[in-house]
Design a protein around this motif. Structure first.
Motif, PDB file in Angstrom:
ATOM      1  N   TRP A 366       0.835  -1.205   0.000  1.00 39.79           N
ATOM      2  CA  TRP A 366       0.000   0.000   0.000  1.00 39.79           C
ATOM      3  C   TRP A 366       0.866   1.250   0.000  1.00 39.79           C
ATOM      4  O   TRP A 366       1.951   1.264   0.587  1.00 39.79           O
ATOM      5  CB  TRP A 366      -0.911   0.040   1.229  1.00 39.79           C
ATOM      6  CG  TRP A 366      -2.002  -0.978   1.219  1.00 39.79           C
ATOM      7  CD1 TRP A 366      -1.903  -2.280   1.620  1.00 39.79           C
ATOM      8  CD2 TRP A 366      -3.352  -0.793   0.779  1.00 39.79           C
ATOM      9  NE1 TRP A 366      -3.107  -2.918   1.460  1.00 39.79           N
ATOM     10  CE2 TRP A 366      -4.013  -2.033   0.948  1.00 39.79           C
ATOM     11  CE3 TRP A 366      -4.066   0.282   0.273  1.00 39.79           C
ATOM     12  CZ2 TRP A 366      -5.356  -2.203   0.625  1.00 39.79           C
ATOM     13  CZ3 TRP A 366      -5.403   0.116  -0.044  1.00 39.79           C
ATOM     14  CH2 TRP A 366      -6.028  -1.114   0.126  1.00 39.79           C
ATOM     15  N   THR A 367       0.369   2.316  -0.622  1.00 33.91           N
ATOM     16  CA  THR A 367       0.940   3.654  -0.505  1.00 33.91           C
ATOM     17  C   THR A 367      -0.024   4.475   0.335  1.00 33.91           C
ATOM     18  O   THR A 367      -1.227   4.536   0.029  1.00 33.91           O
ATOM     19  CB  THR A 367       1.126   4.305  -1.880  1.00 33.91           C
ATOM     20  OG1 THR A 367       2.002   3.497  -2.669  1.00 33.91           O
ATOM     21  CG2 THR A 367       1.726   5.699  -1.744  1.00 33.91           C
ATOM     22  N   LEU A 368       0.481   5.100   1.398  1.00 31.40           N
ATOM     23  CA  LEU A 368      -0.377   5.752   2.384  1.00 31.40           C
ATOM     24  C   LEU A 368      -0.057   7.229   2.518  1.00 31.40           C
ATOM     25  O   LEU A 368       1.108   7.638   2.458  1.00 31.40           O
ATOM     26  CB  LEU A 368      -0.227   5.087   3.755  1.00 31.40           C
ATOM     27  CG  LEU A 368      -0.477   3.577   3.847  1.00 31.40           C
ATOM     28  CD1 LEU A 368      -0.238   3.094   5.275  1.00 31.40           C
ATOM     29  CD2 LEU A 368      -1.878   3.231   3.391  1.00 31.40           C
ATOM     30  N   SER A 387      -5.277  13.341   1.478  1.00 29.92           N
ATOM     31  CA  SER A 387      -5.306  13.231   0.018  1.00 29.92           C
ATOM     32  C   SER A 387      -4.041  13.819  -0.598  1.00 29.92           C
ATOM     33  O   SER A 387      -3.431  13.226  -1.504  1.00 29.92           O
ATOM     34  CB  SER A 387      -6.549  13.940  -0.527  1.00 29.92           C
ATOM     35  OG  SER A 387      -6.555  13.910  -1.940  1.00 29.92           O
ATOM     36  N   ARG A 388      -3.622  14.985  -0.117  1.00 30.54           N
ATOM     37  CA  ARG A 388      -2.400  15.600  -0.652  1.00 30.54           C
ATOM     38  C   ARG A 388      -1.166  14.779  -0.289  1.00 30.54           C
ATOM     39  O   ARG A 388      -0.240  14.628  -1.095  1.00 30.54           O
ATOM     40  CB  ARG A 388      -2.283  17.030  -0.125  1.00 30.54           C
ATOM     41  CG  ARG A 388      -3.327  17.980  -0.688  1.00 30.54           C
ATOM     42  CD  ARG A 388      -2.966  19.424  -0.380  1.00 30.54           C
ATOM     43  NE  ARG A 388      -3.041  19.717   1.044  1.00 30.54           N
ATOM     44  CZ  ARG A 388      -4.138  20.148   1.657  1.00 30.54           C
ATOM     45  NH1 ARG A 388      -5.269  20.304   0.966  1.00 30.54           N
ATOM     46  NH2 ARG A 388      -4.124  20.418   2.944  1.00 30.54           N
ATOM     47  N   ALA A 389      -1.156  14.248   0.926  1.00 30.63           N
ATOM     48  CA  ALA A 389      -0.011  13.421   1.329  1.00 30.63           C
ATOM     49  C   ALA A 389       0.080  12.171   0.472  1.00 30.63           C
ATOM     50  O   ALA A 389       1.182  11.751   0.076  1.00 30.63           O
ATOM     51  CB  ALA A 389      -0.129  13.052   2.809  1.00 30.63           C
ATOM     52  N   LEU A 390      -1.071  11.573   0.150  1.00 23.85           N
ATOM     53  CA  LEU A 390      -1.063  10.386  -0.704  1.00 23.85           C
ATOM     54  C   LEU A 390      -0.580  10.724  -2.111  1.00 23.85           C
ATOM     55  O   LEU A 390       0.186   9.957  -2.716  1.00 23.85           O
ATOM     56  CB  LEU A 390      -2.466   9.770  -0.757  1.00 23.85           C
ATOM     57  CG  LEU A 390      -2.643   8.575  -1.703  1.00 23.85           C
ATOM     58  CD1 LEU A 390      -1.732   7.418  -1.298  1.00 23.85           C
ATOM     59  CD2 LEU A 390      -4.098   8.120  -1.739  1.00 23.85           C
ATOM     60  N   ALA A 391      -1.024  11.864  -2.646  1.00 20.32           N
ATOM     61  CA  ALA A 391      -0.583  12.261  -3.987  1.00 20.32           C
ATOM     62  C   ALA A 391       0.930  12.424  -4.037  1.00 20.32           C
ATOM     63  O   ALA A 391       1.589  11.973  -4.984  1.00 20.32           O
ATOM     64  CB  ALA A 391      -1.285  13.558  -4.397  1.00 20.32           C
TER      65      ALA A 391
END
Length: 494
Positions: A366-368, A387-391
């Motif tokens: 997973w990418t978190l 959301s921004r951290a995941l991007a």
């Protein structure tokens, strides 16, 4: 190590091997017991095969080891050593050394209770071994099918309005016996299946005490007591499983026989009951339902947050590596890994609400992206942070990125305006995911052709061609740092 979720290969009944017409085997001595089973075949011409046997074998021999003039004493010693080693049966080939099975061997097998099979000249030992493996493969396939069907029925039972009795009923039916759930105080909470005798019932309750953690609330070091224990009383197989919620619940089963897959089936039931009794004990399921109902009826998030067990939470957004979109099973697994059951599948992303006191670590596959801790009124902003951290995590190929406590420039721009600007700026390349991913990766790696090529697993010339194409379609100079900053801002919004 063997996979604990897969039942071992069951042995084959000796009668099933005798029933193979293509082999032509014939039992000429020993008991005709249908309970005799064979675990494998072994060929040996040793006068004393004892050191080479593990037990459960069908020993195959053509009698090469038999000396001329061998008498009853020789055969008695030979057969007694096979029995002592745990051999299941002896197969004697009547060709090419002997025309018939020696009478003294027949008498020795009869005396020691060892099944003796006559192998006809047309049947090779390899054919016997191959037939045995085929029967074992068929038995294993049937056992795997039985276990799979049992797992599905148990999972379906766990989703019913009365999950605990339903799971116990399915387990009892699959094992052909009795299934009981004992509470932390040792009392029988629920049971299913035929009632055993008093002796068996008492023994099963005592066996449950062997695996139940002791001390307040069942708390005891995990290695202090076994997680499972078994016994046999009055011909009934008893097994007790300590449930993994640490509350002192125990699953007990009593069945007249135990097949290879029964342990796997009971383990699945124990896992389901651990989840169910954990919710029952803590009331978390009812609290979450109450929180949802209150929200639907107009309550503010801050009013229902205490029902969830905390005042401050983090939003974690996760995206699976190498898959287009997560399924509900994968989403639940992510929530379990993060220690929260508050999970939402939103398209290609899974959102998990995690209490502030619980550390969020990397989860393989997973990418978190993780938000800062937030009070209920700030949860929407925390979701945007995640959301921004995941991007950024996806752009930089980082398994986990956390939102910083210090506000970033993007936090100062209204999300609606930022999204509209990003869509307009990236519109010329939005229909080409390869161009968007290449531009995002290239910018995150500070314009390095080689590192971008490695990250995308493409040739560096491919990266150059794609970046040149982006520059042409966007009609801009990608060497300008202001342009790069603006594009990076837009890419983080997509």
């Amino acid at each position: 190590m063997p996979d604990p979720t897969v039942p071992p290969t069951p042995p084959v009944a000796l009668d099933a091997l005798l029933a193979r017409a293509d082999l032509g085997l014939r039992r000429i001595a020993g008991p005709a017991d249908p309970a005799v089973v064979v675990h494998w075949a072994h060929t040996s011409e040793m006068a004393d095969p004892y050191p080479y046997l593990l037990g459960g074998e069908l020993l195959l021999s053509a009698g090469v080891h038999i000396p001329d003039g061998a008498g009853a004493g020789y055969f008695d010693a030979y057969v007694s050593r096979i029995v002592a080693a745990g051999g299941a049966a002896l197969g004697f080939g009547v060709a090419p050394v002997h025309d018939t099975v020696p009478g003294a061997l027949v008498e020795a097998c009869e005396m020691h209770g060892l099944p003796l099979l006559e192998v006809p000249p047309r049947t090779t030992f390899s054919a016997v071994a191959r037939a045995l493996w085929q029967l074992m493969a068929q038995a294993r396939t049937a056992e795997l099918r039985r276990v799979t069907e049992a797992q599905q029925s148990l999972a379906t039972a766990a989703a019913r309005p009365d999950p605990v009795p339903a799971v116990l009923q399915q387990l009892a039916r699959r094992l052909g016996g009795r299934a009981v759930l004992y509470g932390p105080e040792g009392t029988e909470i629920a049971g299913a299946g035929p009632e055993p005798g008093e002796e068996v019932r008492t023994a099963l309750a005592k066996l449950a005490e062997v695996v139940r953690p002791s001390g307040p609330s069942g708390q005891e070091p995990s290695d202090a007591r076994p997680s499972s224990a078994s016994d046999t009383v009055a011909g009934v197989r008893l097994v007790a499983h300590a449930l993994g919620n640490g509350e002192g619940f125990v699953l007990g089963t009593a069945a007249p026989q135990r097949d290879a897959g029964d342990h796997t089936i009971a383990s699945v039931a124990a896992v389901l009951l651990s989840l169910l009794t954990g919710e029952r004990r803590g009331g978390s399921g009812a609290d979450r339902s109450s929180a949802l109902v209150r929200l639907l009826l107009g309550a503010a998030p801050a009013e229902v947050a205490p029902l969830l067990g905390g005042d401050r939470w983090r939003v974690v957004r996760g995206r699976p590596d190498g898959r287009a979109a997560p399924d509900p099973v994968a989403a639940s697994a992510l929530g379990a890994a993060l220690g929260s059951s508050l999970v939402d599948v939103a398209g290609e992303v899974v959102r998990v609400l995690v209490p502030d006191g619980r550390t969020v670590e990397r989860v393989p596959g997973w990418t978190l992206g993780v938000s800062a801790a937030a009070a209920p009124r700030d949860w929407p902003a925390a979701d945007a942070q995640a959301s921004r951290a995941l991007a950024r995590a996806r752009a930089t190929r980082t398994p986990l990125l956390r939102h910083g406590d210090r506000p970033a420039l993007t936090d100062l721009v209204p999300p609606h305006d930022a999204d509209a600007h990003a869509r307009a700026l990236l519109a010329p390349i939005e229909r080409s995911p390869a161009l968007v991913d290449t531009l995002r990766t290239w910018l995150s790696l500070h314009g390095s052709w080689d590192r971008t090529a490695v990250a995308l697993d493409v040739h560096r010339n491919t990266v150059r061609q794609r970046i040149a194409r982006c520059a042409a379609l966007l009609d801009t100079d990608l060497d300008d740092p202001d342009v790069r900053m603006e594009l990076w801002f837009a890419l983080r919004r997509t």
